[in-house]
Write a protein that holds these residues in place. Structure first.
Motif, mmCIF file in Angstrom:
data_model
loop_
_atom_site.group_PDB
_atom_site.id
_atom_site.type_symbol
_atom_site.label_atom_id
_atom_site.label_comp_id
_atom_site.label_asym_id
_atom_site.label_seq_id
_atom_site.Cartn_x
_atom_site.Cartn_y
_atom_site.Cartn_z
ATOM 1 N N SER A 169 25.609 31.949 -21.803
ATOM 2 C CA SER A 169 25.945 32.747 -22.984
ATOM 3 C C SER A 169 27.268 33.487 -22.847
ATOM 4 O O SER A 169 27.614 34.288 -23.716
ATOM 5 C CB SER A 169 24.827 33.763 -23.257
ATOM 6 N N THR A 170 27.994 33.250 -21.766
ATOM 7 C CA THR A 170 29.285 33.923 -21.581
ATOM 8 C C THR A 170 30.338 32.920 -21.127
ATOM 9 O O THR A 170 30.018 31.933 -20.447
ATOM 10 C CB THR A 170 29.189 35.064 -20.559
ATOM 11 N N LYS A 171 31.576 33.185 -21.508
ATOM 12 C CA LYS A 171 32.687 32.339 -21.078
ATOM 13 C C LYS A 171 33.221 32.751 -19.708
ATOM 14 O O LYS A 171 33.987 32.009 -19.085
ATOM 15 C CB LYS A 171 33.801 32.388 -22.122
ATOM 16 N N ALA A 172 32.831 33.930 -19.254
ATOM 17 C CA ALA A 172 33.229 34.365 -17.918
ATOM 18 C C ALA A 172 32.554 33.501 -16.866
ATOM 19 O O ALA A 172 31.502 32.889 -17.114
ATOM 20 C CB ALA A 172 32.867 35.830 -17.707
ATOM 21 N N THR A 173 33.142 33.435 -15.682
ATOM 22 C CA THR A 173 32.519 32.749 -14.554
ATOM 23 C C THR A 173 31.638 33.743 -13.813
ATOM 24 O O THR A 173 32.117 34.785 -13.359
ATOM 25 C CB THR A 173 33.571 32.195 -13.588
ATOM 26 N N LEU A 174 30.350 33.437 -13.688
ATOM 27 C CA LEU A 174 29.427 34.268 -12.921
ATOM 28 C C LEU A 174 29.165 33.596 -11.573
ATOM 29 O O LEU A 174 28.936 32.394 -11.517
ATOM 30 C CB LEU A 174 28.106 34.462 -13.669
#
Length: 408
Positions: A169-174
């Motif tokens: 649900s996020t474009k960030a890299t987790l």
């Protein structure tokens, strides 16, 4: 393919070394520059007008007004998946209560464990995504996220599954990290070594089976796990195929040396690191990660970042955002304050929040504005990049790009 710009300043961080001290004069700054992006990566960097004239048919994404662009930031140490709140801990600590007194009154890490266990998956996912959004707004696009508030099979897996779900649900890299070895839970009937064996035999095989994390962390401290049992645990963890990182030297010295001996990717905290261990760290590839948020939250001294850099260590800076000791979460504010107290150059701080932090996560495809790197970058409405740290977090990011695309 598209050309983004013009930027008043493009601060590339190109050609800076991975380790040791940096002078601001080493920074490459392209005036009136542009960035060409294609397939999520940087294809060209240089004069905006030159790039425009050389590619007359290229799509242009126009930047309005005077803006400076930097590589997007990396927060390589967070605990942002948690339930509950420990504002009472903060108030009690400031009123002079000891760690033991706070724990006995129902606070401390165990409080967060209970809140996280009791929280629904929906609640944990919602609050995690809210915190990720906050970090993206700061210009942070790569975020390490730890478990460690579950401390049993069911709840550690619950946390790591939620982190994995958040990635969708996020474009960030987790970057998920299993911190089941945060401390021995009060409801575990057995010794510290028995609990660590429980992690090795019951939790980590399931983490590996579900591909929930490739990294494992442990808190080595008098109040958590002791040096020898921790070293044995870390070596066995490596044998299982995990990368490792260590909560080291937060209150007492010695555990950073263990981190180096087991070839951990990073040793994080280091507020209590002694001079001979600074030299030991500096001779290794283990990243020394400063966590100024914890120093501010606890009223403790800062990581000796100046000594570490002068000795030639790889120094990263991360937020340690957690509900107890580091509730602020604003990496830029924390890093700016650390710079003031440790006399760090702007180049050293920017490196510590970008490519050096990325190296701690085994990600060498980001953190610099260079051809071939991931096109993650952040802009600020200023004609002088020094204002980012000078304003200590009050100069907000104007635009954040992930894979060359503007984040809404």
């Amino acid at each position: 393919m598209k050309l983004i710009g013009p930027f008043k300043q493009v601060v590339t961080l190109a050609n800076l070394p991975l380790r040791g001290k940096l002078a601001d004069e080493q920074l490459e700054i392209i005036v009136d520059g542009g960035i060409v992006v294609d397939n999520n990566t940087i294809q060209h960097i240089g004069s905006f007008e030159t790039l425009k004239n050389e590619n007359p048919t290229i799509e242009i994404e126009q930047i309005e007004g005077e803006q400076t662009v930097l590589p997007a930031f990396v927060d390589s140490h967070t605990h942002i998946c948690f339930g509950g709140n420990r504002a009472n801990d903060f108030a009690m600590r400031n009123a002079g209560k000891t760690y033991l007194e706070i724990a006995e009154s129902g606070g401390g890490i165990w409080s967060s464990v209970q809140h996280t266990r009791n929280a629904s998956e929906e609640e944990l996912l919602t609050t995690l995504l809210e915190r990720i959004s906050f970090l993206i707004d700061l210009g942070i696009t790569t975020i390490e996220v730890k478990s460690g508030y579950g401390l049993d099979v069911e709840n550690e897996l619950k946390m790591l599954r939620i982190i994995k779900k958040a990635q969708q649900s996020t474009k960030a890299t987790l970057v998920p990290t299993c911190l089941s070895a945060h401390l021995k839970p009060r409801d575990f009937e057995g010794s510290n070594p028995e609990y660590l064996e429980y992690i090795l035999t019951e939790i980590l095989p399931k983490v590996k089976e579900e591909n929930l994390a490739n990294r494992v962390d442990i808190f080595i401290e008098k109040s958590a796990f002791q040096p020898e049992e921790s070293k044995d645990f870390l070596l066995k963890t490596k044998d299982l195929g995990f990368e490792i990182t260590v909560h080291a030297d937060q209150f007492t010295p010695g555990s950073s040396r263990i981190a180096v001996e087991v070839e951990a990717k990073s040793a994080d905290h280091l507020e209590a690191t002694i001079d001979e261990d600074i030299e030991f760290l500096a001779q290794s590839n283990t990243v020394a990660t400063a966590l100024p948020g914890a120093s501010l939250g606890l009223g403790e001294k800062f990581t000796p970042a100046r000594k570490l850099l002068d000795a030639g260590a790889i120094v990263a800076i991360a937020s340690d955002w957690n509900p107890g000791s580091a509730p602020m979460g604003n990496l830029i504010t924390q890093a700016s304050i650390l710079a003031t107290f440790q006399k760090l150059t702007t180049a050293e701080v920017l490196a510590g929040m970008t490519f050096r932090a990325a190296f701690a996560l085994n990600l060498e495809d980001r953190g610099k504005l260079e051809v071939g790197k991931k096109a993650d970058f952040v802009t600020f409405k200023t004609n002088n990049f020094q204002n980012v740290l000078y304003n200590q977090g009050s100069l907000k990011a104007e635009h954040v790009y992930i894979d060359g695309n503007l984040v809404d």
